[in-house]
Design a protein around this motif. Structure first.
Motif, mmCIF file in Angstrom:
data_model
loop_
_atom_site.group_PDB
_atom_site.id
_atom_site.type_symbol
_atom_site.label_atom_id
_atom_site.label_comp_id
_atom_site.label_asym_id
_atom_site.label_seq_id
_atom_site.Cartn_x
_atom_site.Cartn_y
_atom_site.Cartn_z
ATOM 1 N N LEU A 232 5.692 6.457 -4.253
ATOM 2 C CA LEU A 232 6.292 5.121 -4.194
ATOM 3 C C LEU A 232 7.824 5.113 -4.221
ATOM 4 O O LEU A 232 8.445 4.402 -3.424
ATOM 5 N N LEU A 235 9.066 6.061 -0.741
ATOM 6 C CA LEU A 235 8.774 5.009 0.226
ATOM 7 C C LEU A 235 9.765 3.857 0.075
ATOM 8 O O LEU A 235 10.287 3.328 1.066
ATOM 9 N N VAL A 255 4.673 0.015 6.252
ATOM 10 C CA VAL A 255 4.266 1.179 5.479
ATOM 11 C C VAL A 255 2.742 1.265 5.502
ATOM 12 O O VAL A 255 2.052 0.247 5.374
ATOM 13 N N ALA A 257 -0.067 3.458 3.600
ATOM 14 C CA ALA A 257 -0.453 4.444 2.594
ATOM 15 C C ALA A 257 -1.982 4.479 2.533
ATOM 16 O O ALA A 257 -2.609 3.742 1.762
ATOM 17 N N SER A 260 -4.547 4.260 -0.672
ATOM 18 C CA SER A 260 -3.822 3.836 -1.884
ATOM 19 C C SER A 260 -4.054 2.348 -2.166
ATOM 20 O O SER A 260 -3.111 1.576 -2.337
ATOM 21 N N LEU A 267 3.293 -1.925 -2.965
ATOM 22 C CA LEU A 267 3.729 -1.679 -1.593
ATOM 23 C C LEU A 267 4.271 -2.943 -0.929
ATOM 24 O O LEU A 267 5.108 -2.866 -0.024
ATOM 25 N N TYR A 272 9.324 -3.481 2.733
ATOM 26 C CA TYR A 272 8.738 -3.424 4.069
ATOM 27 C C TYR A 272 8.281 -4.814 4.498
ATOM 28 O O TYR A 272 7.788 -5.591 3.672
ATOM 29 N N VAL A 275 2.531 -4.238 5.654
ATOM 30 C CA VAL A 275 1.753 -3.193 4.993
ATOM 31 C C VAL A 275 0.469 -3.007 5.788
ATOM 32 O O VAL A 275 -0.280 -3.969 5.992
#
Length: 370
Positions: A232, A235, A255, A257, A260, A267, A272, A275
């Protein structure tokens, strides 16, 4: 190739508007790995050329990047440059081979912490990765404004894992041994990778990329605690530094992941615009967790493309109706398209996203008027 020549005007900015949170006429759609092994025209290129030769030859990278755009004319709302996340380890001085039937292989992986001294200390991305920038500029012109062009990079933890494991792994035991036994060295390595990733992404935008995606493909192999320590922060740093360096030239960033699920709220708070979700997320739950802070992307299981027409249509219906079609949503798969998927299945997926997206958009507009 210089990016100074004006690029053609963009004719379809749907995905950029969706990423920025603007209202759209329907959900835009693209597919991770949409240029790749499932296309017979790409397989024909691979008969003639090594995988990394295609990546390193701008004319070939441009050609294969446009293959799905041409095949599915009018159905894809974005193009993603044909490259590979492992060009960053190559820029750091490591040898990476793409072995048929096996995947990436590092003949000399990082075994001991002191091995990081073998890596290039100061990576000049314009020297090491100029071929990617040239491919982006060439592709941007070749697209002629049909759709935006996405640039990308692998996330630091995922790249570190490849560099230590020497390739793919079911357990990531070597990479995890590093972060547990040698945390300081691991953080040093992650920071060095992060620095290259930031410069690489900035260079991609200067070359013509109109959107960026960061792939944390092995994020789900970390526990929530370890994700907070070893994924994290890097990122978040990438999003913050790329935007700071680009300033007014900043483009939407996504992003992804994979696995996750526990980190979705975090996130959505680290800078960003979008997601991307794998197929283990429920649309309603994901929307409740993110509270409209970001655009959500995804998330149909790629294996559904083997399920036949009825299964594909039903899954797309659930997905688009679950996420909605006109606000903060980009349709995609929950990971990359698989190598043996029939091209007709991909076509049906895209056509169904369009149809259902327009239907849901009309329903949403009608509901808002009542």
């Amino acid at each position: 190739m210089s990016a100074s020549k004006p690029f053609p005007p963009l004719k379809n900015d749907l995905i950029l508007r969706a990423a920025r949170g603007e209202k759209t006429e329907r959900a835009p759609v693209w597919v991770m790995r949409q240029a790749g092994r499932y296309l017979p025209e790409f397989r024909a290129e691979r008969v003639e050329h090594d995988f990394f030769k295609i990546c390193r030859t701008p004319e070939l990278a441009t050609k294969v990047t446009l293959q799905p755009i041409d095949r599915y004319d009018g159905l894809l709302d974005a193009s993603i440059i044909f490259s590979d996340i492992l060009v960053v380890p190559q820029a750091l001085g490591m040898t990476v081979e793409m072995v048929p039937g096996k995947g990436p292989h590092f003949p000399e992986p990082l075994v001991l912490p002191e091995d990081i001294s073998k890596l290039n200390q100061n990576v000049d991305v314009h020297k090491e990765l100029q071929y990617v920038f040239d491919a982006i500029t060439m592709t941007r012109h070749a697209l002629d404004g049909r759709v935006p062009l996405i640039g990308f990079v692998g996330a630091p933890w995922t790249l570190m894992a490849y560099m230590v494991e020497g390739g793919g792994s079911k357990t990531l035991s070597k990479a995890k041994e590093w972060i547990f036994k040698h945390p300081k060295t691991s953080h040093d390595l992650l920071q060095r990778i992060t620095d290259v990733c930031v410069n690489f992404l900035v260079g991609q935008v200067h070359a013509g990329a109109q959107m960026l995606q960061v792939f944390e493909s092995w994020g789900g192999e970390l526990s929530p605690h370890d994700f907070e320590l070893f994924s994290l922060p890097y990122l978040a740093q990438i999003a913050k530094r790329v935007k700071a360096e680009l300033g007014s030239e900043a483009v939407p960033m996504t992003v992804f992941a994979k696995g996750s699920w526990y980190a979705l709220e975090q996130l959505s708070e680290i800078g960003y615009e979008a997601v991307s979700l794998d197929w283990t997320h429920d649309p309603k739950a994901a929307k409740a967790i993110t509270k409209g802070r970001v655009t959500l992307q995804g998330n149909m299981d790629p294996n559904l493309l083997y399920g036949g027409d009825e299964a594909i249509v039903a899954a797309v219906e659930r997905m688009v109706r679950g996420f909605g079609s006109t606000g903060r949503y980009i349709a995609n798969l929950g990971h990359g398209i698989l190598p043996s998927v029939p091209v007709e299945a991909m076509g049906l997926f895209l056509k169904t996203v369009h149809r259902v997206g327009l239907e849901v958009a009309a329903e949403e507009e009608k509901a808002n008027k009542n």
